[in-house]
Design a protein around this motif. Sequence first.
Motif, PDB file in Angstrom:
ATOM      1  N   MET A   7       0.845  -1.206   0.000  1.00  0.00           N
ATOM      2  CA  MET A   7       0.000   0.000   0.000  1.00  0.00           C
ATOM      3  C   MET A   7       0.874   1.247   0.000  1.00  0.00           C
ATOM      4  N   ALA A   8       1.871   1.279   0.884  1.00  0.00           N
ATOM      5  CA  ALA A   8       2.753   2.451   0.955  1.00  0.00           C
ATOM      6  C   ALA A   8       3.488   2.626  -0.368  1.00  0.00           C
ATOM      7  N   ASP A   9       4.011   1.533  -0.895  1.00  0.00           N
ATOM      8  CA  ASP A   9       4.726   1.609  -2.174  1.00  0.00           C
ATOM      9  C   ASP A   9       3.807   2.121  -3.281  1.00  0.00           C
ATOM     10  N   ALA A  10       2.558   1.660  -3.276  1.00  0.00           N
ATOM     11  CA  ALA A  10       1.614   2.075  -4.320  1.00  0.00           C
ATOM     12  C   ALA A  10       1.377   3.586  -4.268  1.00  0.00           C
ATOM     13  N   ILE A  11       1.221   4.106  -3.065  1.00  0.00           N
ATOM     14  CA  ILE A  11       1.037   5.555  -2.916  1.00  0.00           C
ATOM     15  C   ILE A  11       2.288   6.286  -3.393  1.00  0.00           C
ATOM     16  N   ALA A  18      -4.218   7.396   0.781  1.00  0.00           N
ATOM     17  CA  ALA A  18      -4.098   6.258   1.696  1.00  0.00           C
ATOM     18  C   ALA A  18      -5.379   5.411   1.709  1.00  0.00           C
ATOM     19  N   PRO A  19      -6.579   6.026   1.770  1.00  0.00           N
ATOM     20  CA  PRO A  19      -7.784   5.180   1.719  1.00  0.00           C
ATOM     21  C   PRO A  19      -7.878   4.349   0.431  1.00  0.00           C
ATOM     22  N   VAL A  24      -8.464   7.209  14.619  1.00  0.00           N
ATOM     23  CA  VAL A  24      -8.249   5.868  14.060  1.00  0.00           C
ATOM     24  C   VAL A  24      -7.737   5.955  12.620  1.00  0.00           C
ATOM     25  N   GLU A  25      -8.280   6.874  11.859  1.00  0.00           N
ATOM     26  CA  GLU A  25      -7.866   7.018  10.463  1.00  0.00           C
ATOM     27  C   GLU A  25      -6.374   7.320  10.344  1.00  0.00           C
ATOM     28  N   GLY A  31       0.011  12.190   7.083  1.00  0.00           N
ATOM     29  CA  GLY A  31      -0.185  13.441   6.327  1.00  0.00           C
ATOM     30  C   GLY A  31       0.608  13.486   5.043  1.00  0.00           C
ATOM     31  N   MET A  32       0.649  12.379   4.349  1.00  0.00           N
ATOM     32  CA  MET A  32       1.515  12.261   3.187  1.00  0.00           C
ATOM     33  C   MET A  32       0.836  12.681   1.888  1.00  0.00           C
ATOM     34  N   ASP A  33      -0.259  13.405   1.964  1.00  0.00           N
ATOM     35  CA  ASP A  33      -1.016  13.696   0.750  1.00  0.00           C
ATOM     36  C   ASP A  33      -0.826  15.113   0.235  1.00  0.00           C
TER      37      ASP A  33
END
Lengths: 425, 425
Positions: free
Chosen positions: A330-334, A353-354, A398-399, B80-82
């Motif tokens: 997921m991190a790599d994809a972002i 991230a979502p 939580v998010e 906050g990586m967006d």
Amino acid sequence: MKQRSFALRGDLCWSRDPQHLNTLRDGWLVCVDGRSAGVFETLPEAYANLPVEDWSGHLVVPGLVDLHVHAPQYTFQGLGMDLELLDWLDRHAFPEEARYADLDYARKAYTRFVEDMKHGPNTRACVFATLHGPATLLLMDLLEASGLVAMVGKVNMDRNSPDTLREESPEAAEAETRRWLEASSGRYERVSPIITPRFTPSCTDGLMERLGRLRKEFDVPVQSHLSENRGEVALVQELCPWSRFYGDAYDRFGLFGGDHNCIMAHCVLSGDEEIALMKERGVYVAHCPQSNTNLASGIAPVRRYLDEGLNQGLGSDVAGGSTLSIFRAMADAIQVSKLRWRLQDQSLAPLTAPEAFWLGTAGGGAFFGKVGSFDPGYELDAVVLDDSRTAPVLPLPVEDRLERAIYLSEDRDVVKKFVRGTALW
Amino acid sequence: MKQRSFALRGDLCWSRDPQHLNTLRDGWLVCVDGRSAGVFETLPEAYANLPVEDWSGHLVVPGLVDLHVHAPQYTFQGLGMDLELLDWLDRHAFPEEARYADLDYARKAYTRFVEDMKHGPNTRACVFATLHGPATLLLMDLLEASGLVAMVGKVNMDRNSPDTLREESPEAAEAETRRWLEASSGRYERVSPIITPRFTPSCTDGLMERLGRLRKEFDVPVQSHLSENRGEVALVQELCPWSRFYGDAYDRFGLFGGDHNCIMAHCVLSGDEEIALMKERGVYVAHCPQSNTNLASGIAPVRRYLDEGLNQGLGSDVAGGSTLSIFRAMADAIQVSKLRWRLQDQSLAPLTAPEAFWLGTAGGGAFFGKVGSFDPGYELDAVVLDDSRTAPVLPLPVEDRLERAIYLSEDRDVVKKFVRGTALW
């Protein structure tokens, strides 16, 4: 500790679609007969008698889904990253896979793969084994015993590889594949076979034709590789001059979705026609960002696939990728989507991230049915994370804790795991 | 357990230059008075009486060096990586840094930063604190007590930030910086101050001028940011219309190397003139691949900097980067160099694992003197890794185990750590 009905208390995160992340602090997730009965702020009276799994203060997410992983390559994760695809196969992947003719070696190596996957955050995977039927069955036995859910493919390949890792003829390959399908179909509760031509450069038309027939006869899904690397795409065009594009070289043999489930890994270089056919046939894209980086293949247009509504999930692609955890994917994809946006094409916005979380849960989970969410009716795969190791000074919503888990979680943070409502330990 | 002379046995890896990785299985590293006396296949008679640190079977590497990290941002690592740089500063970095006016908050946050750095593979760092003198001294006290070596900067900033995080005037900033320099210079054995203008967009010319004078008066090095992001570069041109290029806006005030050591983080967008001046002045490039990815800045031409012989090392740039470990920065540096090669410029070959290892050890270490290698005369920083967690079925050569550590190691694999020959635990 195994149980199929229970009420789980914790800080819950789950997706319904790519855009909407749901979170509920100190909520209740109810599991009845292995499926979600829903998420509730307070435990409904009707479920008051269920056993309670109290994971208050812990992050609870759906099990992560790995749509593309090579189990025999786990032995060389994080090694030999200085080559492009075709040379990397010759130098690293093929010699290692040849070792799985030896069942003792296979048992040692696959045991470690299965143990590590069992204790990480992934609950389901679509797995490439090797061309060896016996070792593939052994891997399936080990996966079944672990409690994980997996589709596993004996790999088919009858050209462009060393003698030690090549099926002798399409006929011999068909016979061995039939034996494996007969031995594995219906043998397991959680593991099932999937037809697995390695990729077009490794499979003659004669082999592809036979695999298409076996696929139909045994009514099983298909997985392979597609449009990963420039050299590979050029080679396919040379080997199959009749094909309109790479995907067409699978489609011709009935191995590209439509009447069956089908995953194609990578799709970095897919053109308009190929994308249109993937969409028409419902082919799943397995996006493998780390592998596409390590092998210098490029960056797939994941945003376009999302916008066009293609089926899509994430793959670790171990050992093109070095890490099993789909949190890392997921991190790599972002991250790679940002570099793609910056360096290649500003018309495709980076992933959020979502969105990445959806890809690694419900997006890929759909290949297995109603999987990858906590919405009512979904098979209940859940991962409980202790995220206190990285807790900041002030408490986070939580998010935000989920975003942090995407970037920072390690396998050891997984303290409990349920697959179809059954605890793995 | 603290000792400055000893003989350490283990599987050793170290670099002399970017191209040459040295490895020695089951070798001896001799430390005399905190410096390396060399590496030996068998322990020389002359050192037979030294106490022995037997780490047979473990991987032993020089301490890793983080040339660029923001200690106060560690609280929001992986969050906050967006956003791109300038918006990210406004939304995340500045509000968080404002909290360090409160020494209680600072103590909690900095304690976790220092503890985590202490137990990971980094032994040295060049650290940004905040603009608050007292909290910066507190951070320096904590670092000194940890046994790590660090240069720490009280940040200067007097424009383009919220009232809660802005110095009132160049004069007030100078006075506070002088107080901090007087309090910290010579106070520590392992920690020292470094002049730290945040970056040109945050510092008026009047402040820069005063910082240049203080730098000279106290004879301290400089660290800042350079050519990270397009919006930032355009803003500098607007704020300093007299500057020929961004680096010139530091150089004008004597803050760009030459007669002093100087680190500039990022250098993603540096042009020919800027690169030529960095080379002439001996400026160190702190390459921060993960941060440049997360903030969608782009990919620095690290290969060009290597080819041209610039000083260069790696930075975690927490919290633009999410991870303190410079092993992760090595992997990220290799990975983004491949994407840069694929997507942007095929004239610059991707980094190899030995090159990335050099950058994270001796490359950045040179900023601290003879640091980052096991060659004789180097200060002895060493990290002992237990890499059995990821051991494959068949044993691997030391060089391959190092490549694996780059991709797979976690902080918990660090079982022993020496800085200047002193064990940290």
